[in-house]
Motif scaffolding. Structure first.
Motif, PDB file in Angstrom:
ATOM      1  N   VAL A 198       0.837  -1.203   0.000  1.00  0.00           N
ATOM      2  CA  VAL A 198       0.000   0.000   0.000  1.00  0.00           C
ATOM      3  C   VAL A 198       0.876   1.259   0.000  1.00  0.00           C
ATOM      4  CG1 VAL A 198      -1.837   1.268   1.185  1.00  0.00           C
ATOM      5  CG2 VAL A 198      -1.854  -1.234   1.190  1.00  0.00           C
ATOM      6  N   GLU A 199       1.943   1.234   0.815  1.00  0.00           N
ATOM      7  CA  GLU A 199       2.868   2.377   0.837  1.00  0.00           C
ATOM      8  C   GLU A 199       3.432   2.639  -0.547  1.00  0.00           C
ATOM      9  OE1 GLU A 199       5.882   1.421   3.739  1.00  0.00           O
ATOM     10  OE2 GLU A 199       4.995   2.783   5.210  1.00  0.00           O
ATOM     11  N   GLU A 200       3.779   1.551  -1.219  1.00  0.00           N
ATOM     12  CA  GLU A 200       4.400   1.699  -2.528  1.00  0.00           C
ATOM     13  C   GLU A 200       3.406   2.256  -3.550  1.00  0.00           C
ATOM     14  OE1 GLU A 200       6.798  -1.714  -3.644  1.00  0.00           O
ATOM     15  OE2 GLU A 200       6.483  -1.128  -5.750  1.00  0.00           O
ATOM     16  N   ILE A 201       2.175   1.731  -3.531  1.00  0.00           N
ATOM     17  CA  ILE A 201       1.185   2.196  -4.512  1.00  0.00           C
ATOM     18  C   ILE A 201       0.853   3.670  -4.279  1.00  0.00           C
ATOM     19  CG2 ILE A 201      -1.168   1.884  -5.417  1.00  0.00           C
ATOM     20  CD1 ILE A 201      -0.983  -1.056  -4.401  1.00  0.00           C
ATOM     21  N   LEU A 202       0.680   4.050  -3.016  1.00  0.00           N
ATOM     22  CA  LEU A 202       0.229   5.416  -2.732  1.00  0.00           C
ATOM     23  C   LEU A 202       1.382   6.393  -2.522  1.00  0.00           C
ATOM     24  CD1 LEU A 202      -2.812   4.702  -0.370  1.00  0.00           C
ATOM     25  CD2 LEU A 202      -2.864   5.273  -2.798  1.00  0.00           C
ATOM     26  N   GLY A 203       2.570   5.888  -2.291  1.00  0.00           N
ATOM     27  CA  GLY A 203       3.710   6.772  -2.064  1.00  0.00           C
ATOM     28  C   GLY A 203       3.588   7.584  -0.787  1.00  0.00           C
ATOM     29  N   LEU A 204       3.018   6.960   0.233  1.00  0.00           N
ATOM     30  CA  LEU A 204       2.827   7.667   1.502  1.00  0.00           C
ATOM     31  C   LEU A 204       3.580   6.977   2.622  1.00  0.00           C
ATOM     32  CD1 LEU A 204      -1.007   8.378   1.698  1.00  0.00           C
ATOM     33  CD2 LEU A 204       0.824   9.959   1.104  1.00  0.00           C
ATOM     34  N   LYS A 205       3.848   7.755   3.672  1.00  0.00           N
ATOM     35  CA  LYS A 205       4.467   7.173   4.855  1.00  0.00           C
ATOM     36  C   LYS A 205       3.376   6.756   5.845  1.00  0.00           C
ATOM     37  CE  LYS A 205       8.100   8.227   7.591  1.00  0.00           C
ATOM     38  NZ  LYS A 205       8.965   7.208   7.870  1.00  0.00           N
ATOM     39  N   THR A 206       3.555   5.591   6.437  1.00  0.00           N
ATOM     40  CA  THR A 206       2.534   5.046   7.327  1.00  0.00           C
ATOM     41  C   THR A 206       2.637   5.647   8.725  1.00  0.00           C
ATOM     42  OG1 THR A 206       2.737   3.001   6.112  1.00  0.00           O
ATOM     43  CG2 THR A 206       1.546   2.896   8.192  1.00  0.00           C
ATOM     44  N   ILE A 207       1.512   6.128   9.213  1.00  0.00           N
ATOM     45  CA  ILE A 207       1.501   6.676  10.570  1.00  0.00           C
ATOM     46  C   ILE A 207       0.921   5.663  11.553  1.00  0.00           C
ATOM     47  CG2 ILE A 207      -0.763   7.785  10.536  1.00  0.00           C
ATOM     48  CD1 ILE A 207       0.671  10.169  11.807  1.00  0.00           C
ATOM     49  N   GLY A 208       0.228   4.664  11.010  1.00  0.00           N
ATOM     50  CA  GLY A 208      -0.327   3.655  11.899  1.00  0.00           C
ATOM     51  C   GLY A 208      -0.911   2.485  11.135  1.00  0.00           C
ATOM     52  N   VAL A 209      -0.832   1.318  11.749  1.00  0.00           N
ATOM     53  CA  VAL A 209      -1.485   0.124  11.213  1.00  0.00           C
ATOM     54  C   VAL A 209      -2.368  -0.422  12.328  1.00  0.00           C
ATOM     55  CG1 VAL A 209      -1.176  -2.176  10.252  1.00  0.00           C
ATOM     56  CG2 VAL A 209       0.498  -0.396   9.734  1.00  0.00           C
ATOM     57  N   ILE A 210      -3.678  -0.339  12.123  1.00  0.00           N
ATOM     58  CA  ILE A 210      -4.625  -0.760  13.156  1.00  0.00           C
ATOM     59  C   ILE A 210      -5.135  -2.155  12.787  1.00  0.00           C
ATOM     60  CG2 ILE A 210      -6.675  -0.091  14.486  1.00  0.00           C
ATOM     61  CD1 ILE A 210      -4.433   2.147  14.252  1.00  0.00           C
ATOM     62  N   PRO A 211      -4.976  -3.110  13.681  1.00  0.00           N
ATOM     63  CA  PRO A 211      -5.432  -4.459  13.336  1.00  0.00           C
ATOM     64  C   PRO A 211      -6.958  -4.572  13.306  1.00  0.00           C
ATOM     65  CG  PRO A 211      -4.679  -4.390  15.618  1.00  0.00           C
ATOM     66  CD  PRO A 211      -4.387  -3.034  15.028  1.00  0.00           C
ATOM     67  N   GLU A 212      -7.444  -5.500  12.523  1.00  0.00           N
ATOM     68  CA  GLU A 212      -8.866  -5.863  12.561  1.00  0.00           C
ATOM     69  C   GLU A 212      -9.149  -6.368  13.976  1.00  0.00           C
ATOM     70  OE1 GLU A 212     -11.251  -5.986  10.073  1.00  0.00           O
ATOM     71  OE2 GLU A 212     -12.724  -6.994  11.336  1.00  0.00           O
ATOM     72  N   SER A 213     -10.165  -5.830  14.618  1.00  0.00           N
ATOM     73  CA  SER A 213     -10.413  -6.243  15.998  1.00  0.00           C
ATOM     74  C   SER A 213     -11.885  -6.086  16.370  1.00  0.00           C
ATOM     75  CB  SER A 213      -9.550  -5.394  16.940  1.00  0.00           C
ATOM     76  OG  SER A 213     -10.039  -5.498  18.254  1.00  0.00           O
ATOM     77  N   PRO A 214     -12.451  -7.095  17.037  1.00  0.00           N
ATOM     78  CA  PRO A 214     -13.845  -6.971  17.509  1.00  0.00           C
ATOM     79  C   PRO A 214     -13.990  -5.895  18.586  1.00  0.00           C
ATOM     80  CG  PRO A 214     -12.833  -9.014  18.319  1.00  0.00           C
ATOM     81  CD  PRO A 214     -11.846  -8.386  17.386  1.00  0.00           C
ATOM     82  N   ASP A 215     -12.868  -5.475  19.182  1.00  0.00           N
ATOM     83  CA  ASP A 215     -12.932  -4.432  20.217  1.00  0.00           C
ATOM     84  C   ASP A 215     -13.473  -3.115  19.667  1.00  0.00           C
ATOM     85  OD1 ASP A 215     -11.694  -6.297  21.855  1.00  0.00           O
ATOM     86  OD2 ASP A 215      -9.674  -5.535  21.423  1.00  0.00           O
ATOM     87  N   VAL A 216     -13.287  -2.897  18.333  1.00  0.00           N
ATOM     88  CA  VAL A 216     -13.737  -1.639  17.734  1.00  0.00           C
ATOM     89  C   VAL A 216     -15.257  -1.521  17.811  1.00  0.00           C
ATOM     90  CG1 VAL A 216     -13.853  -0.309  15.577  1.00  0.00           C
ATOM     91  CG2 VAL A 216     -11.712  -1.421  16.244  1.00  0.00           C
TER      92      VAL A 216
END
Ligand SMILES: Nc1ncnc2c1ncn2[C@@H]1O[C@H](COP(=O)(O)OP(=O)(O)OP(=O)(O)O)[C@@H](O)[C@H]1O
Ligand SMILES: [Mg+2]
Length: 269
Positions: A198-216
């Motif tokens: 995703v970083e490569e396609i969009l050329g952006l720096k990642t500020i966070g990766v949030i996992p899939e979670s039922p807590d949300v």
């Protein structure tokens, strides 16, 4: 001067409101004075996630149209004295927000000593999303690790670099990638794009990766932004994102499949 952060995406339903609520709470928890604004005219969602829906008397459109003062419409959070919510209107009139009106509200917040204004954008690339991003200094582009979400964020990046106040002045909105609903397992099996992809396609720096979670979902049912559920991996990942937004460097967590060691395989846990 307040720092204006838009939380945006191309595709709908990717986690913008969830992210806006958690970033706003995280910034407030660190002592900053924060306002979080729902730009989703007609839908109203942020107040539910923030747990203040029963206290909404006046909203963003009421302030823009002069029916209420900003002071009357800002809802003080129950948990943090320095956190305020401006709810969206439930009017069906999509044109109720104007550029001048939005500018007036943002300026008043800035003059009132707010440090951060988090703008929760509606989905799509229409007027509401445009108004939410126009005055921004920074943009958090929320993406799910799937092709359709990535493709639609590309269009938002185009707008950020051409149709914002900063772009018109020859400057740049500072853009960050926030990947959410990330499942390392599904990345490993090739069902999902990886952070690197995703970083490569969009050329952006990642500020966070949030996992899939039922807590949300549990958090949103309780009206308690998930960042406050400190035991949850989603909460810890959002806290990392807030720290990075403030300039800290932190290693990425929750991006690889946890390999169980011998003892945990034998005895569980
Ligand atoms: N990390 C996550 N794990 C599991 N579910 C999530 C996660 N993040 C968001 N969701 C779920 O995805 C759905 C959409 O989230 P949210 O309302 O924040 O998206 P949105 O981008 O604001 O949507 P819209 O475009 O309609 O405004 C919700 O049901 C939410 O609970
Ligand atoms: Mg939303």
């Amino acid at each position: 001067m307040a720092e204006i952060i838009v939380v945006t995406s191309g595709k709908g339903g990717v986690g913008k409101t969830t992210t806006s609520a958690s970033l706003a709470c995280g910034l407030a928890r660190r002592g900053h004075k924060v306002a979080v604004i729902d730009f989703d005219v007609g839908l109203r969602n942020l107040d539910l996630i923030m747990g203040c829906e029963r206290r909404v008397v006046y909203d963003f459109v009421n302030v823009v149209s002069g029916e209420a003062s900003l002071k009357q419409a800002l809802i003080k959070d129950k948990r943090f004295d320095n956190l305020f919510v401006l709810a969206a209107s439930q009017t069906r009139d999509k044109d109720a927000l104007t550029m001048e009106g939005v500018e007036k509200v943002l300026k008043e917040l800035s003059d009132d000593g707010f440090d951060y204004i988090v703008c929760d954008s509606p989905a799509g690339i229409e007027k509401g999303a445009y108004l939410a991003m126009y005055f921004s200094d920074q943009a958090v582009v929320v993406v799910n690790p799937e092709v359709s979400s990535v493709r639609d964020s590309d269009r938002i990046l185009g707008l950020l670099s051409s149709k914002t106040k900063k772009a018109e002045a020859g400057e740049r909105v500072k853009e960050h990638l926030l990947l959410t609903r990330y499942s390392p397992k599904r990345v490993e099996t090739g069902e999902m794009l990886s952070v690197g992809d995703v970083e490569e396609i969009l050329g952006l720096k990642t500020i966070g990766v949030i996992p899939e979670s039922p807590d949300v979902l549990n958090a949103s049912n309780k009206g308690e932004p998930v960042i406050l559920d400190t035991e949850s991996p989603a909460s810890q990942a959002y806290d990392d994102a807030v720290a990075r937004l403030l300039g800290d460097t932190r290693p990425m967590r929750f991006t690889t499949v946890e390999k169980k060691g011998f003892f945990s395989k034998m005895f569980g846990g």
